[in-house]
Scaffold this active site. Structure first.
Site, PDB file in Angstrom:
ATOM      1  N   TYR A   1      14.461  30.851   8.712  1.00 54.79           N
ATOM      2  CA  TYR A   1      12.900  31.362   9.046  1.00 54.79           C
ATOM      3  C   TYR A   1      13.129  31.512  10.651  1.00 54.79           C
ATOM      4  O   TYR A   1      13.443  30.323  11.468  1.00 54.79           O
ATOM      5  CB  TYR A   1      11.774  30.355   8.639  1.00 54.79           C
ATOM      6  CG  TYR A   1      11.513  30.598   7.272  1.00 54.79           C
ATOM      7  CD1 TYR A   1      11.029  31.817   6.735  1.00 54.79           C
ATOM      8  CD2 TYR A   1      11.424  29.469   6.248  1.00 54.79           C
ATOM      9  CE1 TYR A   1      10.631  31.706   5.427  1.00 54.79           C
ATOM     10  CE2 TYR A   1      11.290  29.748   5.049  1.00 54.79           C
ATOM     11  CZ  TYR A   1      10.698  30.910   4.457  1.00 54.79           C
ATOM     12  OH  TYR A   1      10.346  30.976   3.074  1.00 54.79           O
TER      13      TYR A   1
ATOM     14  N   LYS B   1       0.868  -1.165   0.061  1.00 58.21           N
ATOM     15  CA  LYS B   1      -0.004  -0.068   0.060  1.00 58.21           C
ATOM     16  C   LYS B   1       0.839   1.062  -0.002  1.00 58.21           C
ATOM     17  O   LYS B   1       2.126   1.185   0.482  1.00 58.21           O
ATOM     18  CB  LYS B   1      -0.914  -0.086   1.220  1.00 58.21           C
ATOM     19  CG  LYS B   1      -0.062  -0.089   2.469  1.00 58.21           C
ATOM     20  CD  LYS B   1      -1.121  -0.362   3.898  1.00 58.21           C
ATOM     21  CE  LYS B   1      -0.359  -0.638   5.010  1.00 58.21           C
ATOM     22  NZ  LYS B   1      -1.121  -0.875   6.110  1.00 58.21           N
TER      23      LYS B   1
ATOM     24  N   MET C   1      10.491  24.809   3.022  1.00 52.64           N
ATOM     25  CA  MET C   1       9.796  24.022   2.063  1.00 52.64           C
ATOM     26  C   MET C   1      10.802  23.141   1.142  1.00 52.64           C
ATOM     27  O   MET C   1      10.748  22.024   1.033  1.00 52.64           O
ATOM     28  CB  MET C   1       8.687  24.899   1.448  1.00 52.64           C
ATOM     29  CG  MET C   1       7.774  23.958   0.509  1.00 52.64           C
ATOM     30  SD  MET C   1       6.869  25.061  -0.789  1.00 52.64           S
ATOM     31  CE  MET C   1       5.628  25.576   0.632  1.00 52.64           C
TER      32      MET C   1
ATOM     33  N   ARG D   1     -11.110  -0.046  14.788  1.00 47.91           N
ATOM     34  CA  ARG D   1     -10.596   0.797  13.342  1.00 47.91           C
ATOM     35  C   ARG D   1     -11.543  -0.017  12.534  1.00 47.91           C
ATOM     36  O   ARG D   1     -12.796   0.258  12.539  1.00 47.91           O
ATOM     37  CB  ARG D   1      -9.091   0.641  13.363  1.00 47.91           C
ATOM     38  CG  ARG D   1      -8.428   1.889  12.582  1.00 47.91           C
ATOM     39  CD  ARG D   1      -7.026   1.779  12.659  1.00 47.91           C
ATOM     40  NE  ARG D   1      -6.790   0.444  11.917  1.00 47.91           N
ATOM     41  CZ  ARG D   1      -5.435   0.056  11.380  1.00 47.91           C
ATOM     42  NH1 ARG D   1      -4.384   1.489  11.403  1.00 47.91           N
ATOM     43  NH2 ARG D   1      -5.151  -0.788  10.575  1.00 47.91           N
TER      44      ARG D   1
HETATM   45  C1  LIG Z   1      -0.366  -1.811   6.863  1.00 49.94           C
HETATM   46  C2  LIG Z   1      -1.020  -3.392   7.381  1.00 49.94           C
HETATM   47  C3  LIG Z   1      -0.034  -4.178   7.365  1.00 49.94           C
HETATM   48  C4  LIG Z   1       1.541  -4.274   7.101  1.00 49.94           C
HETATM   49  O1  LIG Z   1       1.977  -3.759   8.530  1.00 49.94           O
HETATM   50  P1  LIG Z   1       3.519  -3.590   8.768  1.00 49.94           P
HETATM   51  O2  LIG Z   1       3.601  -3.170  10.165  1.00 49.94           O
HETATM   52  O3  LIG Z   1       3.985  -2.632   7.754  1.00 49.94           O
HETATM   53  O4  LIG Z   1       4.301  -4.900   8.453  1.00 49.94           O
HETATM   54  C5  LIG Z   1      -0.703  -5.588   7.686  1.00 49.94           C
HETATM   55  N1  LIG Z   1      -1.993  -5.609   7.807  1.00 49.94           N
HETATM   56  C6  LIG Z   1      -2.774  -4.611   7.781  1.00 49.94           C
HETATM   57  C7  LIG Z   1      -4.286  -4.792   8.153  1.00 49.94           C
HETATM   58  C8  LIG Z   1      -2.141  -3.452   7.491  1.00 49.94           C
HETATM   59  O5  LIG Z   1      -2.973  -2.248   7.484  1.00 49.94           O
END
Ligand SMILES: *Cc1c(COP(=O)(O)O)cnc(C)c1O
Length: 368
Positions: A261, A43, A309, A139
């Site tokens: 800054y 992801k 930036m 969640r």
């Molecule tokens: C992002 C995620 C993972 C991977 O987690 P890591 O800590 O990066 O290994 C696995 N399962 C779910 C449901 C996630 O959201």
């Protein structure tokens, strides 16, 4: 995806991504797992490294199960991976069911409403999907009462080809947290109620909690990209990225002059300040102001003043002048500076450093 690639001659910084190290990390995790299969979470554009590139190299290393968050990420990943399962963690979006079917994407169903919607799509076919049970994150996922409902009304799952039943650990990076075993027990209860398909529980850190946590399919993300999944122990993973930036300008400063800054840094005496064309717009986090470090060769240089930036400034007074001139390279992430080091200084975690890596860097892929 990373947008328009920046040519090296125009870039303020060069990001090198070692795809061979990503593949090695996949093998290291697989060895830890003995019997369980190892998926890959790609992801957020492969945690900032480039989903298409890392997915291809992981596929070549034997990975056949890939997880992304958004359905759009799955659609793009399907262009790279024809012959692998692609799971969509964020679940089923109303009115997007056809997209999942067209691109053969497997939704991770997170609620009874999503289960009902996907089942209504099944008509004459059976449709692949996963079920996500919430064991303590509050969640996404089915709540315990929903799991109970499904156990009592199995017809609600008819027509669904359930591939994976999964849950997600909240505190796996802290091996001493009592939440780990509490979630493990909750997941075992979930499996008693929902024994179909394969069980998946461990993220990167979960793999290192021991074989009780492995089940059938592990879902590592961040460890593949070299972040330490065992923060209290030496990092078992290989680093995968290096970031170096060119010095744009150097100036001499005198006592009581200030840098950047807000004039947050006051020079103590004769000082040389080097400016680099990297800033928070590139994911070099502003919280590194006055706290970050770089390296020129083996010389450690402190970041002084605020992160702007597009620019950062280092005190290079102690570096021999022949190493330190406009055009000379400064290591921001590399052999002297791990992603985890930078994260600690920035007050964050390696995940955020990786997923913030900017689009203006010139990217070089090695060992693909
Ligand atoms: C992002 C995620 C993972 C991977 O987690 P890591 O800590 O990066 O290994 C696995 N399962 C779910 C449901 C996630 O959201």
């Amino acid at each position: 995806m990373t947008g328009c690639p920046t040519p090296e001659a125009e870039a303020g910084a060069v990001l090198s991504i070692d795809l061979g190290a990503v593949a090695d990390n996949y093998r290291i995790l697989k060895e830890r797992l003995d019997r369980a299969e190892c998926a890959a979470v790609v992801k957020a554009d492969g945690y900032g490294l480039g989903a298409a590139q890392v997915a291809q190299v992981l596929f070549d290393a034997g990975c056949r199960q890939f997880f992304v968050a958004h359905v759009g990420e799955g659609v793009r990943l399907r262009q790279t991976l024809d012959n692998a399962d692609i799971h969509i963690l964020n679940g089923l979006l109303p009115d997007a069911e056809a997209t999942y079917r067209t691109h053969r994407l497997i939704p991770v169903l997170n609620s009874l409403a999503e289960i009902d919607a996907w089942r209504d799509n099944a008509d004459t076919r059976t449709l692949p999907c996963d079920l996500h049970a919430d064991t303590g994150m509050l969640r996404l996922g089915l709540q315990p009462k929903d799991v109970q409902t499904l156990a009592e009304q199995p017809e609600r799952l008819s027509g669904l080809d359930i591939r994976v039943v999964l849950s997600h650990l909240a505190s796996a990076d802290d091996a001493d947290s009592p939440q780990n075993s509490a979630q493990l027990e909750a997941f075992e209860r979930t499996r008693t109620a929902l024994p179909m398909g394969r069980a998946s529980f461990a993220n990167s850190s979960g793999i290192f909690l021991g074989s009780d946590y492995h089940f059938d399919l592990a879902r590592p993300g961040v460890a593949l990209y070299g972040v330490n999944p065992t923060p209290d122990h030496p990092n078992p993973m290989r680093p995968t990225i290096q970031l170096k930036a060119r010095i744009a300008q150097i100036r001499d400063a005198q006592a009581d002059e200030t840098v950047g800054y807000g004039a947050s840094h006051t020079v103590g005496g004769p000082t040389r300040i080097a400016t680099l064309a990297v800033g928070y717009a590139d994911g070099y986090l502003r919280s590194l102001s006055g706290r970050g470090y770089g390296y020129i060769g083996d010389h450690k240089i402190p970041l002084v003043g605020r992160v702007s930036m597009d620019l950062i400034t280092f005190d290079v007074t102690a570096v021999p002048q022949e190493l330190c001139h406009p055009g000379a390279w400064v290591e921001l992430i590399g052999p002297h500076r791990s992603v985890d080091d930078v994260a600690t200084e920035a007050g964050t975690i390696g995940y955020e450093i990786l997923t913030s890596l900017g689009a203006r860097y010139h990217r070089v892929y090695k060992n693909g």
